[in-house]
Design a protein around this motif. Sequence first.
Motif, PDB file in Angstrom:
ATOM      1  N   ASP A   1      -5.416   2.061  -4.480  1.00  0.00           N
ATOM      2  CA  ASP A   1      -4.469   0.929  -4.676  1.00  0.00           C
ATOM      3  C   ASP A   1      -4.956  -0.382  -4.853  1.00  0.00           C
ATOM      4  O   ASP A   1      -4.683  -1.075  -5.724  1.00  0.00           O
ATOM      5  CB  ASP A   1      -3.700   0.959  -3.224  1.00  0.00           C
ATOM      6  N   VAL A   2      -6.260  -0.807  -4.205  1.00  0.00           N
ATOM      7  CA  VAL A   2      -6.553  -2.022  -4.108  1.00  0.00           C
ATOM      8  C   VAL A   2      -7.437  -2.097  -5.572  1.00  0.00           C
ATOM      9  O   VAL A   2      -7.490  -3.014  -6.136  1.00  0.00           O
ATOM     10  CB  VAL A   2      -7.592  -2.418  -3.173  1.00  0.00           C
ATOM     11  N   GLU A   3      -8.109  -1.091  -5.792  1.00  0.00           N
ATOM     12  CA  GLU A   3      -8.871  -1.290  -7.134  1.00  0.00           C
ATOM     13  C   GLU A   3      -8.055  -1.406  -8.236  1.00  0.00           C
ATOM     14  O   GLU A   3      -8.210  -1.978  -9.285  1.00  0.00           O
ATOM     15  CB  GLU A   3      -9.739   0.118  -7.248  1.00  0.00           C
ATOM     16  N   ASN A   4      -6.681  -0.607  -8.154  1.00  0.00           N
ATOM     17  CA  ASN A   4      -5.661  -0.852  -9.387  1.00  0.00           C
ATOM     18  C   ASN A   4      -5.217  -2.288  -9.225  1.00  0.00           C
ATOM     19  O   ASN A   4      -4.969  -2.829 -10.466  1.00  0.00           O
ATOM     20  CB  ASN A   4      -4.393   0.256  -9.026  1.00  0.00           C
TER      21      ASN A   4
ATOM     22  N   LEU B   1       0.691  -1.103   0.067  1.00  0.00           N
ATOM     23  CA  LEU B   1      -0.104  -0.220  -0.160  1.00  0.00           C
ATOM     24  C   LEU B   1       0.719   1.295   0.114  1.00  0.00           C
ATOM     25  O   LEU B   1       2.042   1.301   0.439  1.00  0.00           O
ATOM     26  CB  LEU B   1      -1.004   0.034   1.327  1.00  0.00           C
ATOM     27  N   THR B   2       0.344   2.286  -0.377  1.00  0.00           N
ATOM     28  CA  THR B   2       1.095   3.516  -0.661  1.00  0.00           C
ATOM     29  C   THR B   2       1.548   3.913   0.898  1.00  0.00           C
ATOM     30  O   THR B   2       0.919   3.939   1.588  1.00  0.00           O
ATOM     31  CB  THR B   2      -0.158   4.740  -1.177  1.00  0.00           C
ATOM     32  N   GLY B   3       2.774   4.180   1.004  1.00  0.00           N
ATOM     33  CA  GLY B   3       3.495   4.861   2.351  1.00  0.00           C
ATOM     34  C   GLY B   3       3.963   3.512   2.985  1.00  0.00           C
ATOM     35  O   GLY B   3       4.544   3.772   3.938  1.00  0.00           O
ATOM     36  N   LEU B   4       4.046   2.505   2.602  1.00  0.00           N
ATOM     37  CA  LEU B   4       4.406   1.258   3.372  1.00  0.00           C
ATOM     38  C   LEU B   4       5.069   0.311   2.348  1.00  0.00           C
ATOM     39  O   LEU B   4       4.957   0.356   1.184  1.00  0.00           O
ATOM     40  CB  LEU B   4       3.153   0.496   3.980  1.00  0.00           C
ATOM     41  N   GLY B   5       5.789  -0.528   2.979  1.00  0.00           N
ATOM     42  CA  GLY B   5       6.639  -1.591   2.390  1.00  0.00           C
ATOM     43  C   GLY B   5       7.514  -0.901   1.341  1.00  0.00           C
ATOM     44  O   GLY B   5       8.196   0.128   1.442  1.00  0.00           O
ATOM     45  N   ARG B   6       7.582  -1.517   0.244  1.00  0.00           N
ATOM     46  CA  ARG B   6       8.323  -1.137  -1.020  1.00  0.00           C
ATOM     47  C   ARG B   6       7.932  -0.253  -1.914  1.00  0.00           C
ATOM     48  O   ARG B   6       8.240   0.007  -3.107  1.00  0.00           O
ATOM     49  CB  ARG B   6       8.759  -2.452  -1.797  1.00  0.00           C
ATOM     50  N   SER B   7       6.669   0.337  -1.602  1.00  0.00           N
ATOM     51  CA  SER B   7       5.992   1.434  -2.664  1.00  0.00           C
ATOM     52  C   SER B   7       6.825   2.648  -2.563  1.00  0.00           C
ATOM     53  O   SER B   7       7.396   2.861  -1.665  1.00  0.00           O
ATOM     54  CB  SER B   7       4.727   1.642  -1.939  1.00  0.00           C
ATOM     55  N   ASN B   8       6.644   3.335  -3.656  1.00  0.00           N
ATOM     56  CA  ASN B   8       7.437   4.374  -3.897  1.00  0.00           C
ATOM     57  C   ASN B   8       6.655   5.668  -3.552  1.00  0.00           C
ATOM     58  O   ASN B   8       5.835   5.733  -3.292  1.00  0.00           O
ATOM     59  CB  ASN B   8       8.076   4.654  -5.190  1.00  0.00           C
ATOM     60  N   GLY B   9       7.422   6.838  -3.344  1.00  0.00           N
ATOM     61  CA  GLY B   9       6.976   8.237  -3.285  1.00  0.00           C
ATOM     62  C   GLY B   9       6.762   8.458  -1.997  1.00  0.00           C
ATOM     63  O   GLY B   9       7.418   7.810  -0.859  1.00  0.00           O
ATOM     64  N   THR B  10       5.765   9.523  -1.556  1.00  0.00           N
ATOM     65  CA  THR B  10       5.301   9.608  -0.210  1.00  0.00           C
ATOM     66  C   THR B  10       4.287   8.896   0.536  1.00  0.00           C
ATOM     67  O   THR B  10       3.835   8.248  -0.304  1.00  0.00           O
ATOM     68  CB  THR B  10       4.866  11.177  -0.228  1.00  0.00           C
TER      69      THR B  10
END
Length: 287
Positions: free
Chosen positions: A80-83, A60-69
């Motif tokens: 995220d889940v819809e994608n 998920l955005t902001g956690l793990g290996r996800s990029n960005g902010t």
Amino acid sequence: MQPMSNPVLSGNFIETSTPKPGGCPSTGVVFIHGLGGNSNVYFPLRSAIQSEYPTVSIDLTGLGRSNGTGPQGFGDWIIDVENAIAELGEFESVILVGHSLGTLVARHVAAQEPRVKGMVLFAPIAGPDVSQRPAFAARAATARTHGMVRVAHDFGLAALSQHTLNTRPLAVTLVREFLMGQDADRYAECCVAIGEAGEANPPEAPDCSVILVRGAEDAISTTQEVAACEAALRPAHTETVVLKNVAHWPTVEDPESSIAVLQRFLAETAARTATSTHHVTSGLERH
């Protein structure tokens, strides 16, 4: 079947797998981790079913290996889940598997996605009420002030059962690694986003079935918390399973039982779908 990874999906790390011939290609299974985790929290579960079902797991955005902010708000995780579902392709039905934060995200997705015919919710949480929101702000402050080592001790190890702490050192190590591997500022932003989340509406699909799994020693996903989730899920069919010697990280503390719960749920869901299809076909033939 080896998983296939796509390092970036709108900035999110994602892994997918396809089933062997003869599997269940019409049902996709989506794995959604919790706060402080990443998609590897489900690796044993995914490995157990990926020969039969298409699977996708996402950081998920902001956690793990996800990029960005970090996330701008709770709604980012729904997107995220819809994608991730879109990455799987076109399916007749989708099963969402969530842990903690991921259970609340899953329920929000199910409220607007009629293809979600089932959910397996490990350590489910309800949308926080006003009295609970300061706790998330306090955790964010701990991350920013003291860093993720402190968070791993105060919130990670504290969320494990005494049995796990005494007898499953690799599980303890994994939870520490999940949390210590997070970026402190992004983790703090995630805490704020959870604190501002609302409760989810019931699933859009009238035939959605849900199994809620809590650890007997879980002080976060308490009996009362699970009851609140069940009430919010109605009229969906729900079942609650309690795992002994487990607290807030069931898939890490007792992966064997977690796998068994998931496999049983998928088998029962497939059988129910087959029966429903047979009844519809039979009814059409009679006319």
